[in-house]
Scaffold this motif. Sequence first.
Motif, short mmCIF file in Angstrom:
data_model
loop_
_atom_site.label_atom_id
_atom_site.label_comp_id
_atom_site.label_asym_id
_atom_site.label_seq_id
_atom_site.Cartn_x
_atom_site.Cartn_y
_atom_site.Cartn_z
N ASP A 198 -33.93 -85.50 28.33
CA ASP A 198 -34.47 -84.98 29.60
C ASP A 198 -35.58 -85.89 30.14
N SER A 247 -34.03 -82.70 24.39
CA SER A 247 -35.27 -82.71 25.18
C SER A 247 -35.71 -84.14 25.47
N GLN A 290 -44.39 -81.11 32.00
CA GLN A 290 -43.57 -79.96 31.61
C GLN A 290 -42.50 -80.39 30.62
N VAL A 291 -41.85 -81.51 30.87
CA VAL A 291 -40.82 -82.02 29.95
C VAL A 291 -41.47 -82.38 28.61
N LYS A 292 -42.64 -82.99 28.66
CA LYS A 292 -43.35 -83.35 27.43
C LYS A 292 -43.69 -82.10 26.62
N LYS A 293 -44.13 -81.06 27.32
CA LYS A 293 -44.43 -79.80 26.61
C LYS A 293 -43.17 -79.23 25.96
N GLY A 294 -42.03 -79.36 26.66
CA GLY A 294 -40.76 -78.90 26.09
C GLY A 294 -40.41 -79.67 24.83
N GLN A 335 -42.80 -78.64 22.09
CA GLN A 335 -42.48 -77.29 21.63
C GLN A 335 -41.29 -77.33 20.66
N ARG A 336 -40.27 -78.10 20.99
CA ARG A 336 -39.09 -78.18 20.13
C ARG A 336 -39.41 -78.89 18.81
N ASN A 362 -42.90 -83.56 37.06
CA ASN A 362 -42.54 -82.64 35.98
C ASN A 362 -42.63 -83.26 34.58
N GLU A 393 -41.12 -76.30 16.75
CA GLU A 393 -40.14 -75.34 16.23
C GLU A 393 -39.43 -75.93 15.01
#
Length: 184
Positions: free
Chosen positions: A150, A147, A161-165, A168-169, A158, A172
């Motif tokens: 990315d 990520s 959106q990439v930061k949120k991804g 999120q990881r 975007n 997790e």
Amino acid sequence: MLTVRTFLPIAIVMSVVAGCDSPTDAQAKAERAQVEAEQKAAEVATELDKKVAEIDQRAERETDNALREAAEKLNNAALEAKEKTVEAQAELLKAREDVRTSATRKIEDLEKDVAELRAKAEKKLSRDEVDRMVKDLQDKSEAVRRSLRDLDAATSTNLEQVKKGVDQRVEELDRAIQEARRRV
């Protein structure tokens, strides 16, 4: 002696003869009038040509000025757009780097936790369980690192959106570590 009766017809004839121009005189007057009219028309045409030329020159100057001003405004707008593009790119690079730095710190801290967990888990769990747990945590850690890669391709559109991804990881991975701690 001349009487009024004889004088009057003679006076009338004389006045008629004196008042009338000969046909050649009339012709000469007409020709002079024609020449004067042509000269006057030529003067008017010359004056009109001068005025048209002045108007054309003025219009040409005004057009040149308008084009010059438009070109200057266009150049200024292009420079301003270029400056804003450079500023936006700098902001994007900074935002990417901020996300990368923050996430990298979190990953490093979480990977230290994984190492500590492995040592504790090896004492309490079987070798297979430890290997599965560590593999799962390593997979989640690698997902975070992917990520982060990315981010290099992220645009201003975007980036969130990439930061949120990435976030999120990281979450997790953190949840997986918390769950592994409870097991150990």
